[in-house]
Write an enzyme that holds these catalytic residues in place. Structure first.
Site, short mmCIF file in Angstrom:
data_model
loop_
_atom_site.label_atom_id
_atom_site.label_comp_id
_atom_site.label_asym_id
_atom_site.label_seq_id
_atom_site.Cartn_x
_atom_site.Cartn_y
_atom_site.Cartn_z
N ASP A 15 4.49 -4.82 6.01
CA ASP A 15 4.75 -6.18 6.46
C ASP A 15 5.02 -7.14 5.31
O ASP A 15 5.98 -7.92 5.34
CB ASP A 15 3.54 -6.66 7.28
CG ASP A 15 3.69 -8.08 7.76
OD1 ASP A 15 3.03 -8.97 7.19
OD2 ASP A 15 4.48 -8.33 8.69
N ALA A 62 15.50 11.54 -0.83
CA ALA A 62 16.68 11.47 0.04
C ALA A 62 17.63 10.37 -0.40
O ALA A 62 18.86 10.53 -0.35
CB ALA A 62 16.23 11.23 1.48
N ARG A 98 1.09 -5.25 -5.50
CA ARG A 98 1.34 -6.50 -4.80
C ARG A 98 1.60 -7.58 -5.84
O ARG A 98 0.95 -7.61 -6.87
CB ARG A 98 0.17 -6.85 -3.90
CG ARG A 98 0.04 -5.89 -2.71
CD ARG A 98 -1.14 -6.23 -1.83
NE ARG A 98 -1.12 -5.44 -0.60
CZ ARG A 98 -1.63 -4.23 -0.48
NH1 ARG A 98 -2.22 -3.67 -1.52
NH2 ARG A 98 -1.56 -3.57 0.66
N ASP A 153 2.14 -0.81 11.89
CA ASP A 153 2.11 -2.15 12.47
C ASP A 153 3.40 -2.93 12.25
O ASP A 153 3.40 -4.16 12.16
CB ASP A 153 0.93 -2.94 11.88
CG ASP A 153 1.01 -3.08 10.37
OD1 ASP A 153 1.88 -2.42 9.75
OD2 ASP A 153 0.21 -3.84 9.80
N GLY A 167 -11.81 13.00 20.80
CA GLY A 167 -12.74 12.83 21.91
C GLY A 167 -13.81 11.79 21.65
O GLY A 167 -14.97 11.96 22.06
N ARG A 212 -26.80 12.54 16.80
CA ARG A 212 -26.70 11.21 16.22
C ARG A 212 -25.54 10.40 16.80
O ARG A 212 -24.56 10.96 17.29
CB ARG A 212 -26.51 11.30 14.70
CG ARG A 212 -27.80 11.58 13.95
CD ARG A 212 -27.56 11.74 12.47
NE ARG A 212 -28.83 11.88 11.76
CZ ARG A 212 -28.98 12.52 10.61
NH1 ARG A 212 -27.93 13.08 10.03
NH2 ARG A 212 -30.15 12.59 10.03
N THR A 263 4.06 2.37 5.67
CA THR A 263 2.69 1.89 5.77
C THR A 263 1.92 2.78 6.74
O THR A 263 2.45 3.14 7.79
CB THR A 263 2.62 0.43 6.25
OG1 THR A 263 1.26 0.10 6.59
CG2 THR A 263 3.49 0.19 7.47
N ILE A 264 0.69 3.13 6.41
CA ILE A 264 -0.08 4.01 7.29
C ILE A 264 -0.54 3.27 8.56
O ILE A 264 -0.92 3.92 9.54
CB ILE A 264 -1.30 4.61 6.57
CG1 ILE A 264 -2.32 3.53 6.21
CG2 ILE A 264 -0.87 5.42 5.36
CD1 ILE A 264 -3.66 4.10 5.73
N ASP A 265 -0.49 1.93 8.57
CA ASP A 265 -1.03 1.17 9.69
C ASP A 265 -0.16 1.20 10.95
O ASP A 265 -0.62 0.86 12.04
CB ASP A 265 -1.25 -0.29 9.28
CG ASP A 265 -2.40 -0.46 8.32
OD1 ASP A 265 -3.21 0.47 8.20
OD2 ASP A 265 -2.50 -1.52 7.68
N ARG A 292 -18.25 15.01 13.42
CA ARG A 292 -18.78 15.40 14.73
C ARG A 292 -19.69 16.62 14.62
O ARG A 292 -20.71 16.71 15.31
CB ARG A 292 -17.63 15.68 15.72
CG ARG A 292 -18.14 16.11 17.10
CD ARG A 292 -17.02 16.34 18.07
NE ARG A 292 -16.45 15.10 18.56
CZ ARG A 292 -17.00 14.35 19.50
NH1 ARG A 292 -18.16 14.69 20.03
NH2 ARG A 292 -16.41 13.26 19.91
N GLY A 332 0.82 -1.21 0.00
CA GLY A 332 0.00 0.00 0.00
C GLY A 332 0.85 1.25 0.00
O GLY A 332 1.89 1.31 0.65
N ARG A 340 -5.03 7.31 2.84
CA ARG A 340 -3.73 7.05 2.21
C ARG A 340 -3.26 8.22 1.36
O ARG A 340 -2.06 8.36 1.09
CB ARG A 340 -3.82 5.81 1.33
CG ARG A 340 -3.70 4.51 2.08
CD ARG A 340 -3.48 3.39 1.10
NE ARG A 340 -3.46 2.10 1.78
CZ ARG A 340 -3.57 0.95 1.16
NH1 ARG A 340 -3.73 0.93 -0.15
NH2 ARG A 340 -3.53 -0.18 1.83
N GLU A 365 -10.88 -1.01 10.80
CA GLU A 365 -11.46 -1.92 9.79
C GLU A 365 -11.15 -3.38 10.07
O GLU A 365 -11.88 -4.28 9.65
CB GLU A 365 -10.97 -1.55 8.39
CG GLU A 365 -9.48 -1.78 8.19
CD GLU A 365 -9.03 -1.49 6.76
OE1 GLU A 365 -9.90 -1.37 5.88
OE2 GLU A 365 -7.82 -1.40 6.54
N ARG A 395 -5.95 -2.86 9.06
CA ARG A 395 -6.37 -4.25 8.83
C ARG A 395 -6.07 -5.13 10.03
O ARG A 395 -6.92 -5.90 10.47
CB ARG A 395 -5.66 -4.79 7.59
CG ARG A 395 -6.05 -6.22 7.21
CD ARG A 395 -5.23 -6.68 6.02
NE ARG A 395 -3.81 -6.63 6.32
CZ ARG A 395 -2.84 -6.65 5.41
NH1 ARG A 395 -3.15 -6.69 4.13
NH2 ARG A 395 -1.58 -6.61 5.76
#
Length: 324
Positions: free
Chosen positions: A108, A27, A77, A135, A191, A168, A131-133, A160, A16, A258, A226, A177
């Site tokens: 990963d 760089a 991928r 992880d 918050g 609501r 990776t934005i996750d 909000r 991703g 992303r 997610e 993921r």
């Protein structure tokens, strides 16, 4: 002390996309040029490595793309690289083009691919966590995470506003993921009344306890990763079972997280990691990832990187405190 063997470095982005990848590429090219090293961009990740889809990288051109999200090298991928035949073909491509070392930017799956490739190939590989996750083990922050959280916060703040206007309940699904880091950081920062992540089994119980006492005088904001085992739809159905009169909406932020310009943090992090990757590979390091740990750049072997990540204990305690 630099080795004299490396004269040509290949670099690619994989998996991703994440904001800050272009800054890292800039760089890498800038540092390689300063040291008289040729640098070649490999398009579309492992697919381009197999097919020899190469492009020349010039720091002057990349300098103009530091502020852009995504990756100018494209990404993909590759199922072919998962097979020995694909990895053998990739190795032959490297050897044919006289590439002496490889820098990969990804998550990963990228590092699992590098680890498998290192068993076949003796060339030095260095990875950068993109990776934005967030992880990946061996780094406090992955490239793109800060930008993704800021994008999520900007959108959640807007949600909000409308939630307050109508009293609501809003379930907001963010990316992650297998990781709840985006949900935790964006939820605490906005918050949120509840935050559900894959790593926690009690967060849903806390949510249901809160919903029982909801009086519909204020907005009620729920952040769901997610990858959470419950899922936004099931959360919504359970809430309606408890209180059928609740006015509830689901908003999925999706791939907007992303995209967009990288934050200042991710631009500087990409530049620092890119420079470090070239410096380390020229100094003889191989099969390691450049990470940012305890406010310092460090190296972690690939087999340590791919271990299952854990949410830091401090964040788990914060999640528990603010979810009750």
């Amino acid at each position: 002390m630099y080795t004299t063997e490396i004269k040509h470095i290949g670099v690619f982005t994989s998996g991703g996309d994440s904001p800050g990848m272009n800054a890292a590429l800039y760089a890498i090219a800038k540092t390689a040029e300063a040291k008289g090293i040729k640098v070649t961009g490999i398009r579309k990740g492992y697919e381009g490595l197999i097919d020899g889809d190469f492009t020349t990288l010039k720091s002057h051109d990349l300098q103009k793309k530091v502020q852009r999200g995504g990756t100018m090298l494209k990404t993909a991928r590759s199922k072919r690289f998962m097979e020995p035949e694909g990895r053998n073909k990739a190795l032959q491509t490297l050897l044919t083009n006289n590439i002496d070392a490889l820098i990969a930017i990804g998550g990963d799956g990228t590092f699992r691919g590098l680890l498998a490739f290192s068993e076949l190939c003796n060339l030095p590989f260095i990875g950068i966590p993109g990776t934005i996750d967030n992880d990946i083990s061996g780094t406090d922050y992955t490239l793109g995470f800060d930008s993704a959280v800021n994008t999520a916060i900007e959108n959640i703040d807007k949600i909000r506003d409308t939630a307050e206007s109508h009293n609501r309940v809003f379930i907001v699904e963010v990316m992650g993921r297998d990781s709840g880091y985006i949900a935790i950081h964006s939820g605490l920062s906005t918050g949120a009344d509840a935050i559900l992540i894959p790593e926690s089994g009690k967060d849903f119980i806390y949510l249901l306890d809160k919903v029982k006492g909801y009086n519909s005088e204020d907005a009620f904001l729920i952040l769901v990763s997610e990858g959470d085992e419950i899922g936004a739809e099931l959360v919504a159905s359970k809430i309606r079972e408890i209180n059928a009169n609740i006015d509830l909406r689901i908003a999925r932020l999706g791939h907007v997280q992303r995209g967009g310009n990288p934050s200042a943090f991710d631009r500087v992090l990409g530049i620092r990691m890119g420079v470090e990757a070239v410096e380390r590979i020229l100094s003889g390091a191989k099969n390691k990832m450049v990470g940012f740990l305890n406010n310092q750049l460090n190296l972690t072997p690939f087999d340590e990187v791919i271990k299952q990540h854990q949410v830091k204990e401090e964040l788990q305690e914060l999640l528990k405190l603010f979810s009750k």
